[in-house]
Write an enzyme that holds these catalytic residues in place. Structure first.
Site, PDB file in Angstrom:
ATOM      1  N   ASP A  39      -3.997   0.410  -5.721  1.00  0.00           N
ATOM      2  CA  ASP A  39      -2.912   0.522  -5.333  1.00  0.00           C
ATOM      3  C   ASP A  39      -2.123  -0.676  -5.816  1.00  0.00           C
ATOM      4  O   ASP A  39      -0.598  -0.588  -6.040  1.00  0.00           O
ATOM      5  CB  ASP A  39      -2.376   0.875  -4.090  1.00  0.00           C
ATOM      6  CG  ASP A  39      -3.522  -0.089  -2.992  1.00  0.00           C
ATOM      7  OD1 ASP A  39      -3.997  -1.019  -3.389  1.00  0.00           O
ATOM      8  OD2 ASP A  39      -3.412   0.161  -1.823  1.00  0.00           O
ATOM      9  N   HIS A  40      -2.712  -1.874  -5.582  1.00  0.00           N
ATOM     10  CA  HIS A  40      -2.138  -3.428  -6.254  1.00  0.00           C
ATOM     11  C   HIS A  40      -3.246  -4.195  -6.162  1.00  0.00           C
ATOM     12  O   HIS A  40      -4.274  -3.823  -5.887  1.00  0.00           O
ATOM     13  CB  HIS A  40      -0.815  -3.663  -5.287  1.00  0.00           C
ATOM     14  CG  HIS A  40      -1.182  -3.687  -3.802  1.00  0.00           C
ATOM     15  ND1 HIS A  40      -2.218  -4.064  -3.116  1.00  0.00           N
ATOM     16  CD2 HIS A  40      -1.010  -2.619  -2.812  1.00  0.00           C
ATOM     17  CE1 HIS A  40      -2.389  -3.622  -1.955  1.00  0.00           C
ATOM     18  NE2 HIS A  40      -1.588  -2.761  -1.811  1.00  0.00           N
ATOM     19  N   CYS A  68       0.897  -1.219  -0.251  1.00  0.00           N
ATOM     20  CA  CYS A  68       0.021  -0.119  -0.089  1.00  0.00           C
ATOM     21  C   CYS A  68       0.885   1.090  -0.127  1.00  0.00           C
ATOM     22  O   CYS A  68       0.638   2.171  -0.922  1.00  0.00           O
ATOM     23  CB  CYS A  68      -0.893   0.020   1.082  1.00  0.00           C
ATOM     24  SG  CYS A  68      -2.312  -1.464   1.167  1.00  0.00           S
TER      25      CYS A  68
END
Length: 522
Positions: A332-333, A84
């Protein structure tokens, strides 16, 4: 008229002078009219979710209709670090983590305290746009451990800000308070959380109207309506959905009743031949049930995010600003949901963890098209800066996506050929607190690594705490699910070339990164 005053008293203006004056007056009026009809600088809304699988875009009907159908979908978008805080700093600064130096979510090398300690907040996408006259607002999650981390985990000699600290560059600020391992100050609680509202701490309780995503929707719509006639605006809207613990809005609790997590060939696949840290037992029936329950609850959470998007679009239409607004949706991912026997986990170099959902709609962007180009989260800051007519600093590693988003995009061979993924485990505690062992998930000690990904290959170098190293190599053209590690039998020269490229990328900065990414990779 001005010309009349310069003529001698009682003498009529000469015809030639009068014609010239009239022509000049018309030219001035024409110029003013042209200026008044020129479109103003565009607004930008960036929606950033937390831990969202790229494939889950298909579960969001408003997004499919209004963004995918009306914009460009970029399926080959990746995060530079699948964690994050580093990923969010990379987005805001346009840099790889090895350059902005925020390597984890906490501890001396990570979290908000690390970024604050470096002073790098003084130059970010927010400060660039605010300096260019934009009204800027952040609503939702900023960075892990904002505005202070646990005692003993901060950088040496760290002196943090006050609890109501507002970072530079933001005209309006509604940031979640995040104190790791403190349930009273957690942004992941969909109820009973705290927001720093422009310097005043607000506590939201457990009423239905306190549901986090809905609160953000209300704040965002209000900001759009207030800002519509006050010049260009930039809104970073960052709900923590669908991060665990997965708590959907009550109105969505019965949605997707029979939904299961995807079952790609990598789901529960035997890790034989992979790096030794992946020596995991098969998923049990309880594991799979937990994976499905989590995936279902996260999908339900995304319905509230989809409604948030719909509310924003309604506000943009009502204020007449939709046609002059870019909307960017990303995360974010990614997140593992059973791939390679991993779940409730990000951090890895594998597709499930590093691939991002990314859709962009806005002025001049084609409708309903897909671009296969390699894209990084470091590209978003320079892209948004370009839309605003701002030149980002020379130290930015990413690049504007304008050549990819135009109606006739740059060819794949004329664009970036590789991206770097890098990860460092936490050194203070030895692991990230989000990934401690649970009832259904053992501790998985993901080692430090750097990885190079192209459209056709994935190359990974692991470095363990004892100094030993391992490698992985996948042929993504024939093995898109990363099942067969070819490293042991690969050509020595090929491995040497990939290792040299990975090392060069992890040492790059600014234009050097872009030049290396553009090079053909074996």
């Amino acid at each position: 008229m001005v010309w009349w005053r310069v003529v001698p008293p009682f003498a009529p203006p000469r015809p030639r002078v009068r014609r010239l004056a009239v022509a000049l007056a018309w030219a001035a009026l024409t110029l003013l009219s042209a200026c008044s009809t020129q479109p103003s600088r565009p607004n930008v809304i960036l929606i950033l979710t937390d831990d969202q699988l790229a494939a889950s875009l298909a579960l969001m009907p408003t997004l499919q209709r209004e963004l995918v159908g009306e914009g460009v979908h970029l399926p080959n978008a990746f995060t530079s670090t699948p964690l994050c805080c580093p990923a969010r700093v990379s987005l805001l600064r346009g840099q790889y983590a090895h350059n902005h130096r925020v390597r984890s979510n906490g501890g001396p090398e990570g979290g908000f305290p690390k970024l604050y300690d470096t002073g790098a907040e003084a130059s970010s996408l927010a400060t660039w746009l605010q300096g260019a006259g934009y009204r800027t607002a952040l609503m939702g999650k900023y960075l892990n451990a904002y505005p202070y981390g646990p005692e003993g985990e901060n950088p040496s000699g760290y002196r943090g800000p006050r609890v109501n600290y507002v970072p530079p560059g933001w005209s309006e600020w509604y940031g979640f308070i995040d104190v790791p391992r403190d349930p009273r100050n957690s942004p992941y609680a969909m109820y009973d959380y705290k927001i720093n509202a422009n310097g005043r701490i607000r506590h939201y309780g457990s009423r239905p109207q306190d549901y986090q995503t809905d609160v953000l929707a209300g704040l965002a719509v209000d900001f759009v309506r207030r800002s519509a006639r006050r010049g260009p605006f930039f809104l970073l809207l960052a709900p923590t959905a669908p991060h665990l613990p997965a708590v959907p809005a009550p109105r969505h609790a019965d949605a997707f009743r029979d939904l299961q997590a995807p079952r790609p060939p990598s789901f529960n696949a035997d890790p034989q031949g992979k790096a030794r840290w992946l020596e995991l037992p098969p998923l049990s029936d309880a594991d799979i049930a937990a994976i499905d329950a989590t995936y279902r609850a996260q999908a339900q959470m995304l319905l509230a995010v989809d409604e948030l998007l719909g509310s924003l679009l309604d506000a943009l239409r009502e204020t007449g600003t939709l046609d002059n607004t870019y909307l960017v949706f990303t995360s974010d991912h990614g997140w593992h949901s059973g791939e390679h026997r991993l779940f409730h986990l990000k951090l890895t170099p594998y597709d499930a963890s590093v691939r991002l959902p990314l859709v962009i709609r806005g002025p001049g962007i084609p409708k309903g098209e897909v671009r296969e180009h390699l894209v990084l989260n470091t590209d978003l800051a320079p892209t948004i800066a370009a839309w605003a007519g701002v030149s980002p600093p020379a130290w930015v590693d990413g690049r504007s996506l304008a050549p990819v988003l135009r109606p006739r995009p740059v060819p794949l061979e004329g664009w970036r050929q590789s991206v770097l993924t890098e990860f460092w485990p936490r050194r203070a505690l030895g692991e990230d607190p989000e990934h401690r062992p649970t009832e259904h998930h053992p501790k998985v000690p993901v080692p430090q690594y750097r990885a190079v990904r192209t459209l056709g290959r994935l190359y990974v170098e692991y470095r363990y705490a004892d100094g030993t190293r391992e490698g992985e190599l996948y042929d993504l053209t024939n093995d898109p699910f990363e099942l067969t590690n070819l490293y042991a039998g690969a050509d020595v020269a090929l491995k040497a070339a990939l290792a040299a490229h990975a090392e060069a990328l992890q040492g790059c900065a600014g234009a050097t990164c872009r030049a290396l990414e553009d090079q053909a990779v074996p």
